[in-house]
Design an enzyme around this catalytic site. Structure first.
Site, PDB file in Angstrom:
ATOM      1  N   GLU A 126     -49.644  48.773  30.852  1.00  0.00           N
ATOM      2  CA  GLU A 126     -49.323  47.372  31.134  1.00  0.00           C
ATOM      3  C   GLU A 126     -50.603  46.551  31.165  1.00  0.00           C
ATOM      4  OE1 GLU A 126     -46.750  46.708  34.420  1.00  0.00           O
ATOM      5  OE2 GLU A 126     -45.708  48.622  34.183  1.00  0.00           O
ATOM      6  N   LYS A 168     -44.631  38.908  37.227  1.00  0.00           N
ATOM      7  CA  LYS A 168     -44.817  37.484  36.964  1.00  0.00           C
ATOM      8  C   LYS A 168     -44.699  36.659  38.238  1.00  0.00           C
ATOM      9  CE  LYS A 168     -43.342  36.509  32.833  1.00  0.00           C
ATOM     10  NZ  LYS A 168     -42.215  36.399  31.896  1.00  0.00           N
ATOM     11  N   HIS A 197     -55.785  35.048  30.955  1.00  0.00           N
ATOM     12  CA  HIS A 197     -55.643  33.771  30.259  1.00  0.00           C
ATOM     13  C   HIS A 197     -54.287  33.182  30.652  1.00  0.00           C
ATOM     14  CE1 HIS A 197     -56.008  30.768  27.100  1.00  0.00           C
ATOM     15  NE2 HIS A 197     -54.767  31.054  26.712  1.00  0.00           N
TER      16      HIS A 197
HETATM   17  P1  ADP Z   1     -41.899  42.714  32.193  1.00  0.00           P
HETATM   18  O1  ADP Z   1     -41.289  43.570  33.246  1.00  0.00           O
HETATM   19  O2  ADP Z   1     -40.939  42.385  31.082  1.00  0.00           O
HETATM   20  O3  ADP Z   1     -43.183  43.304  31.660  1.00  0.00           O
HETATM   21  P2  ADP Z   1     -43.576  40.755  33.589  1.00  0.00           P
HETATM   22  O4  ADP Z   1     -43.181  39.995  34.807  1.00  0.00           O
HETATM   23  O5  ADP Z   1     -44.594  41.839  33.773  1.00  0.00           O
HETATM   24  O6  ADP Z   1     -42.250  41.316  32.909  1.00  0.00           O
HETATM   25  O7  ADP Z   1     -44.098  39.700  32.512  1.00  0.00           O
HETATM   26  C1  ADP Z   1     -44.683  40.160  31.319  1.00  0.00           C
HETATM   27  C2  ADP Z   1     -44.546  39.171  30.185  1.00  0.00           C
HETATM   28  O8  ADP Z   1     -45.133  37.915  30.532  1.00  0.00           O
HETATM   29  C3  ADP Z   1     -45.310  39.641  28.947  1.00  0.00           C
HETATM   30  O9  ADP Z   1     -44.527  40.506  28.146  1.00  0.00           O
HETATM   31  C4  ADP Z   1     -45.637  38.319  28.233  1.00  0.00           C
HETATM   32  O10 ADP Z   1     -44.600  37.982  27.330  1.00  0.00           O
HETATM   33  C5  ADP Z   1     -45.677  37.299  29.377  1.00  0.00           C
HETATM   34  N1  ADP Z   1     -47.027  36.840  29.745  1.00  0.00           N
HETATM   35  C6  ADP Z   1     -47.374  35.542  29.953  1.00  0.00           C
HETATM   36  N2  ADP Z   1     -48.662  35.421  30.290  1.00  0.00           N
HETATM   37  C7  ADP Z   1     -49.177  36.670  30.309  1.00  0.00           C
HETATM   38  C8  ADP Z   1     -50.502  37.194  30.578  1.00  0.00           C
HETATM   39  N3  ADP Z   1     -51.534  36.383  30.921  1.00  0.00           N
HETATM   40  N4  ADP Z   1     -50.686  38.542  30.485  1.00  0.00           N
HETATM   41  C9  ADP Z   1     -49.651  39.352  30.155  1.00  0.00           C
HETATM   42  N5  ADP Z   1     -48.389  38.924  29.885  1.00  0.00           N
HETATM   43  C10 ADP Z   1     -48.139  37.589  29.958  1.00  0.00           C
HETATM   44 MG    MG Z   2     -44.779  43.937  32.930  1.00  0.00          MG
END
Ligand code: ADP
Ligand code: MG
Length: 147
Positions: free
Chosen positions: A78, A20, A83
């Site tokens: 993953e 993220k 969007h």
């Molecule tokens: P994690 O290690 O928990 O997967 P990330 O930093 O990869 O953390 O963030 C993933 C989370 O972000 C997803 O589970 C979802 O809830 C949220 N999210 C928000 N926008 C998106 C997007 N465009 N695509 C995928 N996940 C998203």
């Molecule tokens: Mg992730």
């Protein structure tokens, strides 16, 4: 080949590799979904369609790779949905169809190179999914029967 491949599952927490923070969050599937993958769906980067809950269908890119958390003995899936969401959607059901293969997994010399590669994957996905034979999969009953 086993594409297109349809699957769905709950969005679970990953182990926070900071996707993220890179501007490219990836929604993780639980092991049950990963374990159901046909053996001939190899690791690498895929493009396809994705739908969170019963909401709109968006383009996506998915990485299928070896999960360091399990000492690289287990795959992970993953999905980055192309969007901008207002909120996280942990716990929601993510439905996806893997439509095509972009490239194999590889490691990059720097974070900057990794981000550049992912952004180029996203651009390729956007273009490929406009092809009629790929865009029609968005209309598949799989996405409408989630009530
Ligand atoms: P994690 O290690 O928990 O997967 P990330 O930093 O990869 O953390 O963030 C993933 C989370 O972000 C997803 O589970 C979802 O809830 C949220 N999210 C928000 N926008 C998106 C997007 N465009 N695509 C995928 N996940 C998203
Ligand atoms: Mg992730």
């Amino acid at each position: 080949k086993s594409l297109p491949y349809f699957c769905r599952g709950e969005v679970v927490r990953g182990f926070g590799r900071g996707s993220k923070e890179l501007g490219i969050p990836t929604a993780n599937f639980p092991d049950s979904v990963v374990d159901s993958l046909p053996a001939d769906v190899s690791t690498g980067i895929y493009y396809g369609w994705a739908c969170v809950g019963n909401s709109d269908i968006h383009k996506m890119v998915m990485s299928i790779g070896w999960n360091p958390y399990y000492k690289n003995t287990k795959k992970s899936m993953e999905t980055h949905v192309i969007h901008k969401f207002k909120e996280d959607f942990y716990g929601e059901i993510l439905s996806v169809v893997l439509v095509g293969y972009i490239r194999s997994e590889k490691s990059f010399p720097s974070l900057e190179d990794l981000v550049a590669a992912i952004n180029s994957d996203i651009e390729e996905a956007k273009v490929m999914l406009e092809l009629p034979e790929h865009s029609k999969l968005k209309e598949d009953n799989f996405f409408t029967s989630t009530t």
